[in-house]
Structures are given as C-alpha cells and as structure tokens.
Motif scaffolding. Structure first.
Motif, PDB file in Angstrom:
ATOM      1  N   LEU A  93       0.824  -1.211   0.000  1.00 33.85           N
ATOM      2  CA  LEU A  93       0.000   0.000   0.000  1.00 33.85           C
ATOM      3  C   LEU A  93       0.859   1.263   0.000  1.00 33.85           C
ATOM      4  CD1 LEU A  93      -2.913   0.981  -0.008  1.00 33.85           C
ATOM      5  CD2 LEU A  93      -2.852   0.953   2.481  1.00 33.85           C
ATOM      6  N   LEU A  94       1.914   1.279   0.787  1.00 38.57           N
ATOM      7  CA  LEU A  94       2.796   2.457   0.829  1.00 38.57           C
ATOM      8  C   LEU A  94       3.483   2.683  -0.521  1.00 38.57           C
ATOM      9  CD1 LEU A  94       4.528   2.114   4.302  1.00 38.57           C
ATOM     10  CD2 LEU A  94       2.850   3.816   3.613  1.00 38.57           C
ATOM     11  N   ILE A  95       4.004   1.619  -1.103  1.00 37.68           N
ATOM     12  CA  ILE A  95       4.670   1.740  -2.400  1.00 37.68           C
ATOM     13  C   ILE A  95       3.685   2.229  -3.455  1.00 37.68           C
ATOM     14  CG2 ILE A  95       5.919   0.495  -4.206  1.00 37.68           C
ATOM     15  CD1 ILE A  95       7.511   0.700  -1.603  1.00 37.68           C
ATOM     16  N   CYS A  96       2.485   1.648  -3.458  1.00 43.03           N
ATOM     17  CA  CYS A  96       1.467   2.060  -4.441  1.00 43.03           C
ATOM     18  C   CYS A  96       1.040   3.505  -4.231  1.00 43.03           C
ATOM     19  CB  CYS A  96       0.245   1.134  -4.373  1.00 43.03           C
ATOM     20  SG  CYS A  96       0.573  -0.501  -5.039  1.00 43.03           S
ATOM     21  N   HIS A  97       0.956   3.941  -2.966  1.00 42.87           N
ATOM     22  CA  HIS A  97       0.570   5.331  -2.711  1.00 42.87           C
ATOM     23  C   HIS A  97       1.644   6.305  -3.184  1.00 42.87           C
ATOM     24  CE1 HIS A  97      -0.349   9.033  -0.468  1.00 42.87           C
ATOM     25  NE2 HIS A  97      -1.590   8.683  -0.773  1.00 42.87           N
ATOM     26  N   ILE A  98       2.897   5.943  -3.018  1.00 41.30           N
ATOM     27  CA  ILE A  98       3.980   6.799  -3.503  1.00 41.30           C
ATOM     28  C   ILE A  98       3.940   6.879  -5.032  1.00 41.30           C
ATOM     29  CG2 ILE A  98       6.496   6.992  -3.708  1.00 41.30           C
ATOM     30  CD1 ILE A  98       6.611   5.867  -0.811  1.00 41.30           C
ATOM     31  N   ILE A  99       3.728   5.741  -5.688  1.00 42.11           N
ATOM     32  CA  ILE A  99       3.603   5.738  -7.153  1.00 42.11           C
ATOM     33  C   ILE A  99       2.410   6.589  -7.582  1.00 42.11           C
ATOM     34  CG2 ILE A  99       3.116   4.282  -9.167  1.00 42.11           C
ATOM     35  CD1 ILE A  99       4.713   2.050  -7.677  1.00 42.11           C
ATOM     36  N   PHE A 100       1.299   6.476  -6.846  1.00 42.38           N
ATOM     37  CA  PHE A 100       0.117   7.289  -7.142  1.00 42.38           C
ATOM     38  C   PHE A 100       0.442   8.779  -7.038  1.00 42.38           C
ATOM     39  CE2 PHE A 100      -3.408   9.757  -5.385  1.00 42.38           C
ATOM     40  CZ  PHE A 100      -4.304   9.674  -6.431  1.00 42.38           C
ATOM     41  N   CYS A 101       1.136   9.170  -5.985  1.00 40.98           N
ATOM     42  CA  CYS A 101       1.481  10.588  -5.806  1.00 40.98           C
ATOM     43  C   CYS A 101       2.424  11.084  -6.898  1.00 40.98           C
ATOM     44  CB  CYS A 101       2.082  10.819  -4.426  1.00 40.98           C
ATOM     45  SG  CYS A 101       0.879  10.663  -3.092  1.00 40.98           S
ATOM     46  N   LEU A 102       3.346  10.230  -7.320  1.00 38.39           N
ATOM     47  CA  LEU A 102       4.236  10.603  -8.427  1.00 38.39           C
ATOM     48  C   LEU A 102       3.443  10.778  -9.719  1.00 38.39           C
ATOM     49  CD1 LEU A 102       7.280   8.269  -7.700  1.00 38.39           C
ATOM     50  CD2 LEU A 102       7.201  10.765  -7.463  1.00 38.39           C
ATOM     51  N   LEU A 103       2.485   9.890  -9.951  1.00 34.13           N
ATOM     52  CA  LEU A 103       1.624   9.985 -11.122  1.00 34.13           C
ATOM     53  C   LEU A 103       0.785  11.261 -11.073  1.00 34.13           C
ATOM     54  CD1 LEU A 103       0.568   8.427 -13.667  1.00 34.13           C
ATOM     55  CD2 LEU A 103      -1.179   7.475 -12.161  1.00 34.13           C
ATOM     56  N   LEU A 104       0.221  11.555  -9.910  1.00 39.23           N
ATOM     57  CA  LEU A 104      -0.575  12.775  -9.741  1.00 39.23           C
ATOM     58  C   LEU A 104       0.281  14.021  -9.943  1.00 39.23           C
ATOM     59  CD1 LEU A 104      -3.247  14.194  -8.902  1.00 39.23           C
ATOM     60  CD2 LEU A 104      -2.414  14.050  -6.544  1.00 39.23           C
ATOM     61  N   THR A 105       1.492  14.017  -9.407  1.00 41.41           N
ATOM     62  CA  THR A 105       2.385  15.166  -9.552  1.00 41.41           C
ATOM     63  C   THR A 105       2.776  15.368 -11.016  1.00 41.41           C
ATOM     64  OG1 THR A 105       3.220  14.794  -7.318  1.00 41.41           O
ATOM     65  CG2 THR A 105       4.544  16.187  -8.764  1.00 41.41           C
ATOM     66  N   ALA A 106       3.070  14.288 -11.717  1.00 42.63           N
ATOM     67  CA  ALA A 106       3.407  14.391 -13.139  1.00 42.63           C
ATOM     68  C   ALA A 106       2.214  14.929 -13.932  1.00 42.63           C
ATOM     69  CB  ALA A 106       3.839  13.032 -13.683  1.00 42.63           C
ATOM     70  N   PHE A 107       1.030  14.416 -13.629  1.00 46.08           N
ATOM     71  CA  PHE A 107      -0.182  14.887 -14.302  1.00 46.08           C
ATOM     72  C   PHE A 107      -0.389  16.384 -14.025  1.00 46.08           C
ATOM     73  CE2 PHE A 107      -4.763  15.739 -14.300  1.00 46.08           C
ATOM     74  CZ  PHE A 107      -5.092  15.324 -15.586  1.00 46.08           C
ATOM     75  N   THR A 108      -0.250  16.769 -12.774  1.00 46.07           N
ATOM     76  CA  THR A 108      -0.427  18.174 -12.393  1.00 46.07           C
ATOM     77  C   THR A 108       0.605  19.050 -13.098  1.00 46.07           C
ATOM     78  OG1 THR A 108      -1.247  17.449 -10.240  1.00 46.07           O
ATOM     79  CG2 THR A 108      -0.604  19.750 -10.431  1.00 46.07           C
ATOM     80  N   TYR A 109       1.849  18.602 -13.141  1.00 43.90           N
ATOM     81  CA  TYR A 109       2.901  19.365 -13.812  1.00 43.90           C
ATOM     82  C   TYR A 109       2.558  19.588 -15.286  1.00 43.90           C
ATOM     83  CZ  TYR A 109       7.419  20.784 -15.610  1.00 43.90           C
ATOM     84  OH  TYR A 109       8.423  21.487 -16.220  1.00 43.90           O
ATOM     85  N   ILE A 110       2.136  18.534 -15.953  1.00 45.14           N
ATOM     86  CA  ILE A 110       1.794  18.654 -17.378  1.00 45.14           C
ATOM     87  C   ILE A 110       0.608  19.585 -17.578  1.00 45.14           C
ATOM     88  CG2 ILE A 110       0.909  17.365 -19.375  1.00 45.14           C
ATOM     89  CD1 ILE A 110       2.673  14.997 -18.349  1.00 45.14           C
ATOM     90  N   MET A 111      -0.394  19.492 -16.711  1.00 48.01           N
ATOM     91  CA  MET A 111      -1.581  20.334 -16.855  1.00 48.01           C
ATOM     92  C   MET A 111      -1.241  21.813 -16.651  1.00 48.01           C
ATOM     93  SD  MET A 111      -4.055  18.362 -17.687  1.00 48.01           S
ATOM     94  CE  MET A 111      -2.923  17.261 -18.499  1.00 48.01           C
ATOM     95  N   VAL A 112      -0.401  22.098 -15.664  1.00 44.91           N
ATOM     96  CA  VAL A 112      -0.100  23.494 -15.318  1.00 44.91           C
ATOM     97  C   VAL A 112       0.982  24.086 -16.211  1.00 44.91           C
ATOM     98  CG1 VAL A 112       0.789  24.999 -13.489  1.00 44.91           C
ATOM     99  CG2 VAL A 112      -0.852  23.201 -12.927  1.00 44.91           C
ATOM    100  N   LYS A 113       2.053  23.338 -16.441  1.00 44.27           N
ATOM    101  CA  LYS A 113       3.224  23.889 -17.122  1.00 44.27           C
ATOM    102  C   LYS A 113       3.219  23.734 -18.634  1.00 44.27           C
ATOM    103  CE  LYS A 113       5.697  25.539 -13.806  1.00 44.27           C
ATOM    104  NZ  LYS A 113       6.038  26.944 -13.791  1.00 44.27           N
ATOM    105  N   MET A 114       2.344  22.903 -19.171  1.00 41.63           N
ATOM    106  CA  MET A 114       2.359  22.667 -20.609  1.00 41.63           C
ATOM    107  C   MET A 114       1.009  22.959 -21.255  1.00 41.63           C
ATOM    108  SD  MET A 114       4.485  19.158 -20.765  1.00 41.63           S
ATOM    109  CE  MET A 114       6.110  19.005 -20.109  1.00 41.63           C
ATOM    110  N   PRO A 115       0.506  24.171 -21.079  1.00 43.84           N
ATOM    111  CA  PRO A 115      -0.790  24.475 -21.706  1.00 43.84           C
ATOM    112  C   PRO A 115      -0.644  24.530 -23.224  1.00 43.84           C
ATOM    113  CG  PRO A 115       0.151  26.456 -20.774  1.00 43.84           C
ATOM    114  CD  PRO A 115       1.068  25.317 -20.398  1.00 43.84           C
ATOM    115  N   GLU A 116      -1.695  24.156 -23.896  1.00 45.01           N
ATOM    116  CA  GLU A 116      -1.747  24.230 -25.359  1.00 45.01           C
ATOM    117  C   GLU A 116      -0.654  23.411 -26.054  1.00 45.01           C
ATOM    118  OE1 GLU A 116      -4.421  25.812 -26.457  1.00 45.01           O
ATOM    119  OE2 GLU A 116      -4.868  26.536 -24.442  1.00 45.01           O
TER     120      GLU A 116
END
Length: 188
Positions: A93-116
């Motif tokens: 569960l801990l490993i999966c949660h860390i992977i989830f947070c990394l996935l969420l952070t990458a998604f957030t980065y792409i959404m915010v920093k790479m518009p259009e």
C-alpha cells in the motif's frame, strides 16, 4: 497562463479539508479523549499528523485557486506521509501510494506547465487513470483490512472497519473532481 478566471474546485477541496480535520481529530481522540496512547506509537501519530497537514495544505491550495507551481508542489507533498512510513514498515500500500502521488504530480505538472501542447491534450484523455489508481489503492487497503480482521478474529472492530471502508470511496470521488479541474480549471 490564460487570462480567464479560475474556478474553485469546491468538491475536491472540501474532501481534502474533511480528511485533514479528521486526521487531527483522530490524533486528539486517541491521545487525549480515550487515552489510547499506548496503542498509537509515535511513528503512527507523526504519520497521521503529516496526513492532516498535507490534506489541509492541499485543501487551502485548491480553495485559493492556485493553478501554478504551488499546486504542483502541494500534490508532490501528498507523498510525504507514505515516504515517512517507509522508514518503519514497507508494504504494498505504501509503495502504491507513492507511485500514485508521483503519477498525480506528473499529471499536475503537465496540466499546469504545458498548456496548449499536444502532450497535454493526449494526457487529458487518460485522466481517468488517476481515480482508477485510487480505486486500486482502495481495493488493496480493503483486502489488507479484511485479512487483518480475519486473522484477529475481531467481530467487535468489524463495524468501525466497514464504516471506514465506506468513507474510503471519498478519495476516489475527490480525485475525479481534482483531475477534471486540473484538466479544465477555468470558469465557463
């Protein structure tokens, strides 16, 4: 960044707020009210405290409509309680949660920093993966809880555990709202 007004993701922010308050209430009720400090180790108390802080930080970021580096940083900070827990125990569960947070952070980065950009447009199509991953975390934690109750043969803790499982659906709903807001944060 676009000049249009940014919408407040009220649903996701409220769920993070409720979880943050709930974490602090859990510490207070277990240590001060019921005096069960011997059942809660210092590491568990610190982890719950970190969960409360990160949930409240994410809630305040969402309520303040920070669609910039702060939301990226805050989404990355969500993994701190799990990383802290790795020093004391390692489980799926801990490993999966860390992977989830990394996935969420990458998604957030792409959404915010790479518009259009084309990559953003492609990633937006797959935003359902984040709530789906959260559902996977729900299944893993539910399985672990059921196994623990089975091995402990504890009927008494069954009712609070079932109620805990019911509230475990909230993060799935929260991340559905969050990824949809990250994909399109602007008022119509």
């Amino acid at each position: 960044m676009d000049d249009r007004a940014i919408n407040i993701p009220k649903e996701a922010a409220t769920i993070f707020l409720l979880y943050g308050i709930g974490n602090f209430f859990s510490i207070i009720s277990n240590t001060l009210i019921t005096n069960k400090t011997e059942e809660m180790t210092t590491a568990v108390i610190v982890k719950i405290f970190l969960l409360g802080v990160t949930n409240l930080l994410m809630s305040s970021t969402l309520f303040s409509k920070k669609y910039n580096n702060k939301i990226i940083l805050t989404s990355a900070l969500l993994m701190i309680p799990s990383v802290f827990s790795l020093f004391f125990t390692v489980n799926t569960l801990l490993i999966c949660h860390i992977i989830f947070c990394l996935l969420l952070t990458a998604f957030t980065y792409i959404m915010v920093k790479m518009p259009e950009t084309p990559i953003r447009e492609e990633i937006v199509k797959f935003r359902f993966i984040i709530p789906l991953f959260q559902a996977l975390l729900f299944i893993i934690s539910s399985t672990q809880l059921i196994q623990q109750l089975y091995y402990e043969n504890s009927i008494i803790s069954l009712i609070p555990s079932v109620l805990s499982l019911i509230t475990s659906f909230l993060p799935i709903i929260c991340y559905i709202f969050l990824v949809n807001w990250l994909a399109d944060p602007y008022k119509k």
